[in-house]
Design an enzyme around this catalytic site. Structure first.
Site, short mmCIF file in Angstrom:
data_model
loop_
_atom_site.label_atom_id
_atom_site.label_comp_id
_atom_site.label_asym_id
_atom_site.label_seq_id
_atom_site.Cartn_x
_atom_site.Cartn_y
_atom_site.Cartn_z
N HIS A 159 6.78 10.72 2.80
CA HIS A 159 6.37 10.07 1.68
C HIS A 159 7.38 9.92 0.82
CE1 HIS A 159 3.94 10.40 -2.07
NE2 HIS A 159 2.99 10.35 -1.28
N ASP A 219 -2.53 12.44 4.71
CA ASP A 219 -3.27 11.66 5.68
C ASP A 219 -3.29 12.13 7.17
OD1 ASP A 219 -4.14 9.66 3.89
OD2 ASP A 219 -1.95 8.68 4.16
N1 ACO Z 1 8.44 8.49 11.08
C1 ACO Z 1 9.57 8.44 11.54
N2 ACO Z 1 10.68 8.24 10.43
C2 ACO Z 1 10.26 7.84 9.40
C3 ACO Z 1 8.92 7.96 8.87
C4 ACO Z 1 7.95 8.48 9.82
N3 ACO Z 1 6.61 8.78 9.49
N4 ACO Z 1 8.91 7.88 7.49
C5 ACO Z 1 10.36 7.67 7.13
N5 ACO Z 1 11.03 7.79 8.18
C6 ACO Z 1 12.39 7.53 8.20
C7 ACO Z 1 12.76 6.12 8.03
O1 ACO Z 1 13.02 5.43 9.34
C8 ACO Z 1 14.10 6.01 7.09
O2 ACO Z 1 15.16 6.40 8.23
P1 ACO Z 1 16.73 5.88 7.98
O3 ACO Z 1 16.97 6.42 6.66
O4 ACO Z 1 17.48 6.44 9.19
O5 ACO Z 1 16.61 4.42 7.62
C9 ACO Z 1 13.89 7.43 6.25
O6 ACO Z 1 12.95 8.26 7.05
C10 ACO Z 1 13.24 7.06 4.96
O7 ACO Z 1 12.17 6.39 5.14
P2 ACO Z 1 11.77 5.26 4.16
O8 ACO Z 1 10.85 4.15 5.02
O9 ACO Z 1 13.04 4.39 3.67
O10 ACO Z 1 11.10 5.97 3.00
P3 ACO Z 1 9.90 5.29 1.96
O11 ACO Z 1 10.06 6.19 0.82
O12 ACO Z 1 10.50 3.94 1.57
O13 ACO Z 1 8.75 5.21 2.64
C11 ACO Z 1 6.64 6.13 3.76
C12 ACO Z 1 7.54 6.17 2.56
C13 ACO Z 1 6.18 4.55 3.59
C14 ACO Z 1 5.17 6.89 3.37
C15 ACO Z 1 7.05 6.36 5.21
O14 ACO Z 1 7.40 7.87 5.18
C16 ACO Z 1 5.97 5.90 6.03
O15 ACO Z 1 6.02 4.94 6.61
N6 ACO Z 1 5.28 7.10 6.76
C17 ACO Z 1 3.99 6.72 7.75
C18 ACO Z 1 2.98 6.14 6.72
C19 ACO Z 1 2.18 7.16 6.21
O16 ACO Z 1 2.03 8.31 6.67
N7 ACO Z 1 1.92 6.86 4.88
C20 ACO Z 1 1.21 7.39 3.95
C21 ACO Z 1 1.72 7.74 2.62
S1 ACO Z 1 0.73 9.05 1.67
C22 ACO Z 1 -0.11 8.11 1.00
O17 ACO Z 1 -0.29 6.91 0.80
C23 ACO Z 1 -1.53 8.60 0.56
#
Ligand code: ACO
Length: 430
Positions: free
Chosen positions: A306, A364
Protein backbone atom coordinates in the site's frame (compact mmCIF):
# COMPACT_ATOMS: atom_id res chain seq x y z
CA UNK A 1 0.37 27.45 12.41
CA UNK A 2 3.58 26.65 14.34
CA UNK A 3 6.68 28.86 14.52
CA UNK A 4 8.83 26.43 12.58
CA UNK A 5 10.18 27.70 9.27
CA UNK A 6 11.77 25.87 6.39
CA UNK A 7 14.62 27.53 4.54
CA UNK A 8 15.22 26.90 0.89
CA UNK A 9 18.46 28.10 -0.64
CA UNK A 10 18.74 28.30 -4.42
CA UNK A 11 21.93 29.69 -5.98
CA UNK A 12 22.91 31.27 -2.66
CA UNK A 13 19.57 33.06 -2.10
CA UNK A 14 17.60 31.82 0.90
CA UNK A 15 13.88 32.05 1.33
CA UNK A 16 11.79 31.12 4.30
CA UNK A 17 8.61 29.07 4.11
CA UNK A 18 6.07 28.45 6.86
CA UNK A 19 5.59 25.00 8.30
CA UNK A 20 1.91 24.26 8.94
CA UNK A 21 0.93 21.77 11.64
CA UNK A 22 -2.12 19.52 11.52
CA UNK A 23 -3.84 18.15 14.63
CA UNK A 24 -1.94 14.88 14.14
CA UNK A 25 0.33 13.57 11.42
CA UNK A 26 3.18 15.11 9.45
CA UNK A 27 3.45 18.88 9.20
CA UNK A 28 3.67 20.46 5.75
CA UNK A 29 5.90 23.10 4.21
CA UNK A 30 3.71 25.77 2.61
CA UNK A 31 5.36 26.29 -0.77
CA UNK A 32 2.34 27.91 -2.44
CA UNK A 33 4.37 31.09 -3.16
CA UNK A 34 7.43 29.19 -4.43
CA UNK A 35 6.77 29.81 -8.13
CA UNK A 36 6.14 33.51 -7.54
CA UNK A 37 9.28 33.74 -5.39
CA UNK A 38 11.66 31.67 -7.52
CA UNK A 39 10.10 30.82 -10.90
CA UNK A 40 10.49 27.15 -9.98
CA UNK A 41 8.03 24.33 -9.35
CA UNK A 42 8.37 21.37 -7.00
CA UNK A 43 8.66 17.95 -8.64
CA UNK A 44 6.84 15.03 -7.02
CA UNK A 45 5.40 12.54 -9.53
CA UNK A 46 3.03 10.15 -7.77
CA UNK A 47 2.59 12.80 -5.03
CA UNK A 48 4.58 10.82 -2.47
CA UNK A 49 5.55 13.99 -0.58
CA UNK A 50 2.68 16.26 -1.49
CA UNK A 51 -0.34 17.24 0.62
CA UNK A 52 -2.81 18.34 -2.04
CA UNK A 53 -5.33 19.90 0.33
CA UNK A 54 -6.28 20.59 3.93
CA UNK A 55 -8.96 18.19 5.22
CA UNK A 56 -10.78 17.37 8.45
CA UNK A 57 -12.36 14.11 7.32
CA UNK A 58 -10.06 11.09 7.46
CA UNK A 59 -6.67 10.43 8.99
CA UNK A 60 -4.28 7.57 8.24
CA UNK A 61 -1.06 6.77 10.08
CA UNK A 62 0.51 4.32 7.67
CA UNK A 63 3.39 3.36 9.98
CA UNK A 64 1.12 2.62 12.93
CA UNK A 65 -1.66 1.11 10.80
CA UNK A 66 -4.27 3.58 12.06
CA UNK A 67 -7.38 4.79 10.23
CA UNK A 68 -9.70 7.42 11.75
CA UNK A 69 -12.95 8.81 10.34
CA UNK A 70 -13.42 12.27 11.90
CA UNK A 71 -11.18 11.07 14.75
CA UNK A 72 -12.98 7.77 15.43
CA UNK A 73 -10.92 4.56 14.94
CA UNK A 74 -12.23 2.37 12.13
CA UNK A 75 -12.28 -0.66 14.46
CA UNK A 76 -14.78 1.07 16.80
CA UNK A 77 -17.02 2.22 13.96
CA UNK A 78 -16.98 -1.24 12.36
CA UNK A 79 -17.70 -3.00 15.67
CA UNK A 80 -20.32 -0.68 17.12
CA UNK A 81 -21.67 1.55 14.35
CA UNK A 82 -23.45 1.08 11.06
CA UNK A 83 -22.79 2.35 7.57
CA UNK A 84 -25.35 5.15 7.45
CA UNK A 85 -24.07 6.46 10.77
CA UNK A 86 -20.57 6.50 9.26
CA UNK A 87 -21.98 8.34 6.24
CA UNK A 88 -23.46 11.00 8.51
CA UNK A 89 -20.18 11.25 10.41
CA UNK A 90 -18.12 11.66 7.24
CA UNK A 91 -20.51 14.22 5.75
CA UNK A 92 -21.25 16.35 8.81
CA UNK A 93 -18.27 15.79 11.12
CA UNK A 94 -20.07 14.32 14.18
CA UNK A 95 -21.87 11.10 15.01
CA UNK A 96 -25.62 11.77 14.78
CA UNK A 97 -27.89 12.00 17.80
CA UNK A 98 -30.83 9.59 17.68
CA UNK A 99 -33.23 12.13 16.04
CA UNK A 100 -30.52 13.20 13.59
CA UNK A 101 -29.88 9.58 12.69
CA UNK A 102 -33.57 8.84 12.19
CA UNK A 103 -33.93 11.89 9.98
CA UNK A 104 -30.85 11.02 7.93
CA UNK A 105 -31.85 7.36 7.47
CA UNK A 106 -35.32 8.53 6.47
CA UNK A 107 -33.95 10.98 3.91
CA UNK A 108 -31.60 8.40 2.37
CA UNK A 109 -34.34 5.77 2.31
CA UNK A 110 -36.73 8.11 0.49
CA UNK A 111 -34.25 8.56 -2.36
CA UNK A 112 -33.46 4.92 -3.16
CA UNK A 113 -35.47 4.68 -6.39
CA UNK A 114 -33.98 5.93 -9.62
CA UNK A 115 -35.84 7.73 -12.39
CA UNK A 116 -37.66 5.01 -14.32
CA UNK A 117 -36.20 6.28 -17.57
CA UNK A 118 -32.78 5.33 -16.24
CA UNK A 119 -33.62 1.63 -16.33
CA UNK A 120 -33.88 1.98 -20.15
CA UNK A 121 -30.39 3.38 -20.08
CA UNK A 122 -29.02 0.02 -18.88
CA UNK A 123 -30.39 -1.83 -21.86
CA UNK A 124 -28.12 0.16 -24.16
CA UNK A 125 -25.15 -1.79 -22.77
CA UNK A 126 -24.04 -5.24 -23.85
CA UNK A 127 -24.94 -7.85 -21.24
CA UNK A 128 -21.32 -8.94 -21.05
CA UNK A 129 -20.04 -5.43 -20.29
CA UNK A 130 -17.98 -5.18 -17.11
CA UNK A 131 -20.32 -3.79 -14.42
CA UNK A 132 -17.75 -1.05 -13.69
CA UNK A 133 -18.09 0.14 -17.29
CA UNK A 134 -21.83 0.31 -16.75
CA UNK A 135 -21.34 2.17 -13.44
CA UNK A 136 -19.14 4.85 -15.03
CA UNK A 137 -21.78 5.45 -17.70
CA UNK A 138 -24.90 5.30 -15.56
CA UNK A 139 -23.56 7.37 -12.65
CA UNK A 140 -22.29 9.99 -15.13
CA UNK A 141 -25.80 10.01 -16.61
CA UNK A 142 -27.35 10.93 -13.24
CA UNK A 143 -26.61 14.56 -14.01
CA UNK A 144 -28.90 14.23 -17.03
CA UNK A 145 -31.75 13.04 -14.76
CA UNK A 146 -31.42 15.20 -11.65
CA UNK A 147 -30.98 18.75 -12.97
CA UNK A 148 -32.46 20.13 -9.77
CA UNK A 149 -29.39 19.15 -7.74
CA UNK A 150 -26.50 20.16 -9.98
CA UNK A 151 -26.10 23.79 -8.92
CA UNK A 152 -23.08 23.46 -6.70
CA UNK A 153 -23.39 27.05 -5.44
CA UNK A 154 -26.70 26.19 -3.72
CA UNK A 155 -26.18 24.45 -0.32
CA UNK A 156 -29.62 22.81 -0.51
CA UNK A 157 -28.88 21.32 -3.93
CA UNK A 158 -25.48 20.12 -2.69
CA UNK A 159 -27.21 18.36 0.21
CA UNK A 160 -29.85 16.80 -2.06
CA UNK A 161 -27.17 15.59 -4.50
CA UNK A 162 -25.20 14.04 -1.61
CA UNK A 163 -28.22 12.17 -0.26
CA UNK A 164 -29.20 11.07 -3.76
CA UNK A 165 -25.76 9.67 -4.47
CA UNK A 166 -25.63 7.65 -1.22
CA UNK A 167 -29.22 6.43 -1.68
CA UNK A 168 -29.14 5.56 -5.39
CA UNK A 169 -25.73 3.94 -5.61
CA UNK A 170 -26.92 0.55 -4.19
CA UNK A 171 -29.87 0.60 -6.60
CA UNK A 172 -27.63 1.32 -9.59
CA UNK A 173 -25.01 -1.24 -8.48
CA UNK A 174 -27.68 -3.92 -8.03
CA UNK A 175 -29.14 -3.08 -11.45
CA UNK A 176 -25.70 -3.36 -13.05
CA UNK A 177 -25.44 -6.83 -11.49
CA UNK A 178 -28.93 -7.95 -12.49
CA UNK A 179 -28.43 -6.71 -16.03
CA UNK A 180 -25.11 -8.56 -16.26
CA UNK A 181 -26.64 -11.90 -15.22
CA UNK A 182 -29.83 -11.43 -17.23
CA UNK A 183 -32.30 -11.22 -14.34
CA UNK A 184 -35.07 -8.63 -13.90
CA UNK A 185 -34.31 -5.53 -11.86
CA UNK A 186 -35.53 -5.65 -8.25
CA UNK A 187 -36.88 -2.36 -6.85
CA UNK A 188 -35.66 -1.08 -3.46
CA UNK A 189 -37.64 -2.12 -0.38
CA UNK A 190 -37.72 0.72 2.07
CA UNK A 191 -38.60 -1.41 5.09
CA UNK A 192 -35.14 -2.98 4.88
CA UNK A 193 -32.04 -1.24 6.16
CA UNK A 194 -29.41 0.03 3.73
CA UNK A 195 -27.28 -3.11 3.42
CA UNK A 196 -30.14 -5.61 3.68
CA UNK A 197 -31.94 -3.69 0.94
CA UNK A 198 -28.85 -3.91 -1.25
CA UNK A 199 -28.56 -7.69 -0.78
CA UNK A 200 -32.27 -7.98 -1.53
CA UNK A 201 -31.97 -5.98 -4.76
CA UNK A 202 -29.03 -8.18 -5.82
CA UNK A 203 -30.28 -11.63 -4.87
CA UNK A 204 -34.09 -11.58 -4.82
CA UNK A 205 -36.01 -12.77 -7.88
CA UNK A 206 -39.70 -12.10 -8.57
CA UNK A 207 -40.65 -15.79 -8.58
CA UNK A 208 -39.80 -16.62 -4.97
CA UNK A 209 -39.41 -14.99 -1.59
CA UNK A 210 -35.91 -13.97 -0.53
CA UNK A 211 -35.21 -13.49 3.15
CA UNK A 212 -32.12 -11.47 3.93
CA UNK A 213 -29.79 -13.21 6.38
CA UNK A 214 -29.08 -10.59 9.11
CA UNK A 215 -25.54 -11.91 9.74
CA UNK A 216 -24.69 -11.47 6.07
CA UNK A 217 -26.37 -8.05 5.94
CA UNK A 218 -24.28 -6.99 8.94
CA UNK A 219 -21.13 -8.27 7.18
CA UNK A 220 -22.07 -6.29 4.05
CA UNK A 221 -22.62 -3.20 6.19
CA UNK A 222 -19.21 -3.63 7.82
CA UNK A 223 -17.57 -3.99 4.41
CA UNK A 224 -19.21 -0.70 3.39
CA UNK A 225 -17.93 1.01 6.57
CA UNK A 226 -14.38 -0.21 5.90
CA UNK A 227 -14.41 1.21 2.37
CA UNK A 228 -16.22 4.48 3.10
CA UNK A 229 -13.25 6.86 2.94
CA UNK A 230 -9.47 6.80 2.77
CA UNK A 231 -8.31 10.42 2.58
CA UNK A 232 -6.61 11.64 -0.62
CA UNK A 233 -6.25 8.35 -2.52
CA UNK A 234 -6.23 8.31 -6.33
CA UNK A 235 -10.00 8.20 -6.89
CA UNK A 236 -10.74 10.80 -4.19
CA UNK A 237 -8.09 13.11 -5.63
CA UNK A 238 -9.72 12.55 -9.02
CA UNK A 239 -13.11 13.56 -7.61
CA UNK A 240 -11.58 16.67 -6.02
CA UNK A 241 -9.74 17.64 -9.20
CA UNK A 242 -12.85 17.13 -11.34
CA UNK A 243 -14.91 19.08 -8.80
CA UNK A 244 -12.38 21.91 -8.60
CA UNK A 245 -13.49 23.09 -12.04
CA UNK A 246 -17.07 23.45 -10.80
CA UNK A 247 -18.31 20.22 -12.43
CA UNK A 248 -21.52 18.82 -10.95
CA UNK A 249 -21.21 16.13 -8.24
CA UNK A 250 -22.64 13.28 -10.34
CA UNK A 251 -20.02 13.87 -13.04
CA UNK A 252 -17.29 14.07 -10.37
CA UNK A 253 -18.31 10.76 -8.80
CA UNK A 254 -18.33 9.14 -12.25
CA UNK A 255 -14.71 10.35 -12.63
CA UNK A 256 -13.90 8.78 -9.25
CA UNK A 257 -15.43 5.46 -10.34
CA UNK A 258 -13.30 5.47 -13.50
CA UNK A 259 -10.16 5.96 -11.43
CA UNK A 260 -11.15 3.35 -8.86
CA UNK A 261 -11.50 0.70 -11.55
CA UNK A 262 -7.75 0.27 -12.04
CA UNK A 263 -6.08 -2.88 -10.62
CA UNK A 264 -3.63 -0.80 -8.57
CA UNK A 265 -6.59 0.73 -6.72
CA UNK A 266 -10.14 -0.61 -6.37
CA UNK A 267 -9.70 -3.30 -8.99
CA UNK A 268 -7.26 -5.08 -6.66
CA UNK A 269 -9.96 -7.06 -4.83
CA UNK A 270 -11.02 -8.70 -8.08
CA UNK A 271 -7.38 -9.20 -9.05
CA UNK A 272 -6.57 -10.67 -5.60
CA UNK A 273 -9.32 -13.27 -5.84
CA UNK A 274 -8.30 -14.14 -9.40
CA UNK A 275 -4.74 -14.56 -8.16
CA UNK A 276 -5.80 -16.85 -5.27
CA UNK A 277 -7.82 -18.89 -7.76
CA UNK A 278 -4.84 -19.09 -10.10
CA UNK A 279 -2.55 -20.21 -7.26
CA UNK A 280 -5.22 -22.79 -6.42
CA UNK A 281 -3.37 -24.82 -3.80
CA UNK A 282 -0.96 -24.20 -0.94
CA UNK A 283 1.88 -26.15 -2.59
CA UNK A 284 2.02 -23.65 -5.50
CA UNK A 285 2.55 -20.61 -3.23
CA UNK A 286 6.40 -20.67 -3.35
CA UNK A 287 6.26 -20.41 -7.14
CA UNK A 288 4.12 -17.26 -6.94
CA UNK A 289 6.18 -15.74 -4.13
CA UNK A 290 9.27 -16.23 -6.33
CA UNK A 291 7.51 -14.55 -9.26
CA UNK A 292 6.48 -11.59 -7.08
CA UNK A 293 10.12 -11.10 -6.07
CA UNK A 294 11.48 -11.42 -9.61
CA UNK A 295 12.29 -7.97 -11.02
CA UNK A 296 11.87 -9.30 -14.57
CA UNK A 297 8.38 -10.59 -13.92
CA UNK A 298 5.57 -7.99 -13.84
CA UNK A 299 3.56 -10.24 -11.46
CA UNK A 300 2.75 -8.71 -8.06
CA UNK A 301 1.01 -10.28 -5.11
CA UNK A 302 -2.37 -8.62 -5.43
CA UNK A 303 -3.80 -7.49 -2.11
CA UNK A 304 -0.30 -6.82 -0.78
CA UNK A 305 1.41 -3.47 -0.32
CA UNK A 306 0.00 0.00 0.00
CA UNK A 307 1.23 3.49 -0.77
CA UNK A 308 0.48 4.69 2.76
CA UNK A 309 0.31 1.62 5.03
CA UNK A 310 3.74 0.35 5.89
CA UNK A 311 2.13 -1.84 8.54
CA UNK A 312 -0.87 -4.18 8.57
CA UNK A 313 -3.83 -2.35 6.96
CA UNK A 314 -6.28 -2.03 9.91
CA UNK A 315 -9.15 -2.71 7.52
CA UNK A 316 -7.56 -6.02 6.49
CA UNK A 317 -7.73 -7.27 10.11
CA UNK A 318 -11.43 -6.48 10.38
CA UNK A 319 -12.02 -7.94 6.93
CA UNK A 320 -10.25 -11.16 7.91
CA UNK A 321 -12.55 -11.47 10.96
CA UNK A 322 -15.59 -10.74 8.76
CA UNK A 323 -14.46 -13.44 6.29
CA UNK A 324 -14.45 -16.05 9.06
CA UNK A 325 -17.87 -14.89 10.33
CA UNK A 326 -19.43 -15.08 6.86
CA UNK A 327 -17.96 -18.51 6.10
CA UNK A 328 -19.12 -19.82 9.50
CA UNK A 329 -22.64 -18.46 8.97
CA UNK A 330 -22.83 -20.09 5.56
CA UNK A 331 -21.48 -23.35 6.96
CA UNK A 332 -18.46 -23.28 4.65
CA UNK A 333 -15.97 -25.34 6.66
CA UNK A 334 -13.25 -25.63 4.07
CA UNK A 335 -12.63 -22.93 1.52
CA UNK A 336 -9.49 -23.82 -0.43
CA UNK A 337 -9.02 -20.15 -1.36
CA UNK A 338 -9.06 -19.14 2.31
CA UNK A 339 -6.42 -21.82 3.00
CA UNK A 340 -4.29 -20.42 0.17
CA UNK A 341 -4.81 -16.85 1.42
CA UNK A 342 -3.85 -17.61 5.02
CA UNK A 343 -0.78 -19.59 4.04
CA UNK A 344 0.26 -16.96 1.51
CA UNK A 345 -0.06 -14.28 4.16
CA UNK A 346 1.96 -16.37 6.65
CA UNK A 347 4.77 -17.00 4.15
CA UNK A 348 4.87 -13.42 2.83
CA UNK A 349 4.95 -11.91 6.33
CA UNK A 350 8.06 -13.92 7.16
CA UNK A 351 9.79 -13.47 3.81
CA UNK A 352 12.71 -11.03 3.78
CA UNK A 353 11.56 -9.37 0.52
CA UNK A 354 8.10 -8.50 1.87
CA UNK A 355 9.35 -7.71 5.39
CA UNK A 356 12.08 -5.32 4.18
CA UNK A 357 9.69 -3.52 1.80
CA UNK A 358 6.99 -3.41 4.50
CA UNK A 359 4.50 -5.13 2.23
CA UNK A 360 1.51 -6.24 4.32
CA UNK A 361 -1.92 -7.51 3.27
CA UNK A 362 -4.27 -4.66 2.41
CA UNK A 363 -8.07 -4.65 2.62
CA UNK A 364 -8.41 -6.26 -0.79
CA UNK A 365 -6.61 -9.41 0.23
CA UNK A 366 -9.55 -10.85 2.19
CA UNK A 367 -12.46 -8.88 0.77
CA UNK A 368 -12.69 -11.00 -2.40
CA UNK A 369 -13.14 -14.23 -0.42
CA UNK A 370 -15.86 -12.61 1.70
CA UNK A 371 -17.70 -11.08 -1.24
CA UNK A 372 -17.56 -14.33 -3.18
CA UNK A 373 -19.03 -16.17 -0.17
CA UNK A 374 -21.80 -13.55 -0.02
CA UNK A 375 -22.67 -14.55 -3.58
CA UNK A 376 -21.02 -11.83 -5.69
CA UNK A 377 -18.97 -12.69 -8.78
CA UNK A 378 -15.49 -11.09 -9.02
CA UNK A 379 -16.75 -8.58 -11.64
CA UNK A 380 -18.89 -7.00 -8.95
CA UNK A 381 -16.19 -6.51 -6.31
CA UNK A 382 -15.00 -3.11 -7.48
CA UNK A 383 -18.61 -2.00 -7.94
CA UNK A 384 -19.21 -2.69 -4.23
CA UNK A 385 -16.10 -0.69 -3.39
CA UNK A 386 -17.44 2.21 -5.50
CA UNK A 387 -20.80 2.00 -3.76
CA UNK A 388 -19.20 2.29 -0.32
CA UNK A 389 -16.63 4.93 -1.31
CA UNK A 390 -19.30 7.21 -2.76
CA UNK A 391 -19.89 8.77 0.65
CA UNK A 392 -16.16 9.49 1.04
CA UNK A 393 -16.02 11.06 -2.41
CA UNK A 394 -19.10 13.15 -1.67
CA UNK A 395 -17.81 14.25 1.76
CA UNK A 396 -14.45 15.26 0.26
CA UNK A 397 -16.12 17.02 -2.67
CA UNK A 398 -18.44 18.89 -0.27
CA UNK A 399 -15.52 19.93 1.95
CA UNK A 400 -13.68 21.27 -1.09
CA UNK A 401 -16.64 23.14 -2.57
CA UNK A 402 -17.43 24.71 0.83
CA UNK A 403 -13.84 25.91 1.32
CA UNK A 404 -13.85 29.69 0.59
CA UNK A 405 -10.21 29.49 -0.57
CA UNK A 406 -10.90 26.73 -3.11
CA UNK A 407 -9.37 27.19 -6.57
CA UNK A 408 -9.21 25.03 -9.65
CA UNK A 409 -6.60 22.27 -9.28
CA UNK A 410 -3.93 22.87 -11.89
CA UNK A 411 -0.59 21.05 -11.41
CA UNK A 412 2.39 22.04 -13.53
CA UNK A 413 5.16 19.90 -15.05
CA UNK A 414 8.83 19.49 -15.74
CA UNK A 415 8.86 19.80 -19.52
CA UNK A 416 11.41 17.53 -21.20
CA UNK A 417 10.07 17.60 -24.78
CA UNK A 418 11.47 19.34 -27.83
CA UNK A 419 12.34 23.04 -27.43
CA UNK A 420 10.66 25.59 -29.72
CA UNK A 421 11.22 24.78 -33.41
CA UNK A 422 9.78 25.86 -36.77
CA UNK A 423 7.18 24.01 -38.82
CA UNK A 424 8.64 21.96 -41.70
CA UNK A 425 6.52 21.50 -44.90
CA UNK A 426 5.81 17.81 -45.55
CA UNK A 427 7.93 17.63 -48.74
CA UNK A 428 10.99 18.84 -46.81
CA UNK A 429 10.65 16.33 -43.91
CA UNK A 430 13.09 13.45 -43.67
N1 ACO B 1 4.06 -7.68 -4.79
C1 ACO B 1 5.41 -7.67 -5.00
N2 ACO B 1 6.17 -6.58 -4.88
C2 ACO B 1 5.58 -5.42 -4.56
C3 ACO B 1 4.18 -5.34 -4.34
C4 ACO B 1 3.42 -6.53 -4.46
N3 ACO B 1 2.10 -6.52 -4.27
N4 ACO B 1 3.83 -4.07 -4.04
C5 ACO B 1 4.97 -3.34 -4.06
N5 ACO B 1 6.02 -4.17 -4.37
C6 ACO B 1 7.44 -3.77 -4.44
C7 ACO B 1 7.72 -3.01 -5.71
O1 ACO B 1 8.17 -3.86 -6.75
C8 ACO B 1 8.78 -2.04 -5.26
O2 ACO B 1 10.00 -2.74 -5.21
P1 ACO B 1 11.40 -1.96 -5.52
O3 ACO B 1 11.53 -0.92 -4.47
O4 ACO B 1 12.41 -3.04 -5.45
O5 ACO B 1 11.24 -1.38 -6.90
C9 ACO B 1 8.42 -1.70 -3.82
O6 ACO B 1 7.66 -2.85 -3.36
C10 ACO B 1 7.57 -0.45 -3.68
O7 ACO B 1 6.46 -0.57 -4.56
P2 ACO B 1 5.82 0.66 -5.35
O8 ACO B 1 5.02 0.12 -6.51
O9 ACO B 1 6.87 1.68 -5.64
O10 ACO B 1 4.84 1.24 -4.25
P3 ACO B 1 3.62 2.17 -4.51
O11 ACO B 1 3.36 2.87 -3.23
O12 ACO B 1 3.82 3.02 -5.74
O13 ACO B 1 2.43 1.15 -4.86
C11 ACO B 1 0.61 -0.34 -4.65
C12 ACO B 1 1.47 0.73 -3.96
C13 ACO B 1 0.13 0.15 -6.02
C14 ACO B 1 -0.62 -0.64 -3.80
C15 ACO B 1 1.46 -1.63 -4.82
O14 ACO B 1 1.87 -2.12 -3.56
C16 ACO B 1 0.73 -2.74 -5.59
O15 ACO B 1 0.75 -2.74 -6.83
N6 ACO B 1 0.08 -3.69 -4.87
C17 ACO B 1 -0.74 -4.70 -5.49
C18 ACO B 1 -2.08 -4.10 -5.88
C19 ACO B 1 -2.98 -3.87 -4.70
O16 ACO B 1 -3.14 -4.73 -3.83
N7 ACO B 1 -3.61 -2.67 -4.68
C20 ACO B 1 -4.59 -2.33 -3.64
C21 ACO B 1 -4.19 -1.09 -2.94
S1 ACO B 1 -5.29 -0.82 -1.60
C22 ACO B 1 -6.63 -0.07 -2.27
O17 ACO B 1 -6.65 0.52 -3.30
C23 ACO B 1 -7.86 -0.19 -1.45
Amino acid sequence: MGDTKANLTIDGTSREYSVLDGTIGPSVVDISSLYKDTGMFTFDPGFTSTASCESKITYIDGDEGTLLYRGYPIEQLADHGDFLESCYLLLYGELPTRPQKEDFVNRVTKHTMIHEQMSRFFTGFRRDAHPMAVMVGVVGALSAFYHDSTDIADPHQRMVASIRMIAKMPTIAAMAYKYHIGQPFVYPKNDLDYSANFLHMCFAVPCEEYKVNPVLARAMDRIFILHADHEQNASTSTVRLAGSSGANPFACIAAGIACLWGPAHGGANEAALNMLTEIGSVDRIPEFIARAKDKNDPFRLMGFGHRVYKNYDPRARIMQKTTHEVLAELGIKDDPLLDVAMELERIALSDEYFVSKKLYPNIDFYSGITLRALGFPPHMFTVLFALARTVGWIAQWKEMVEDPGQRIGRPRQLYTGAPKRDYVPVEQRR
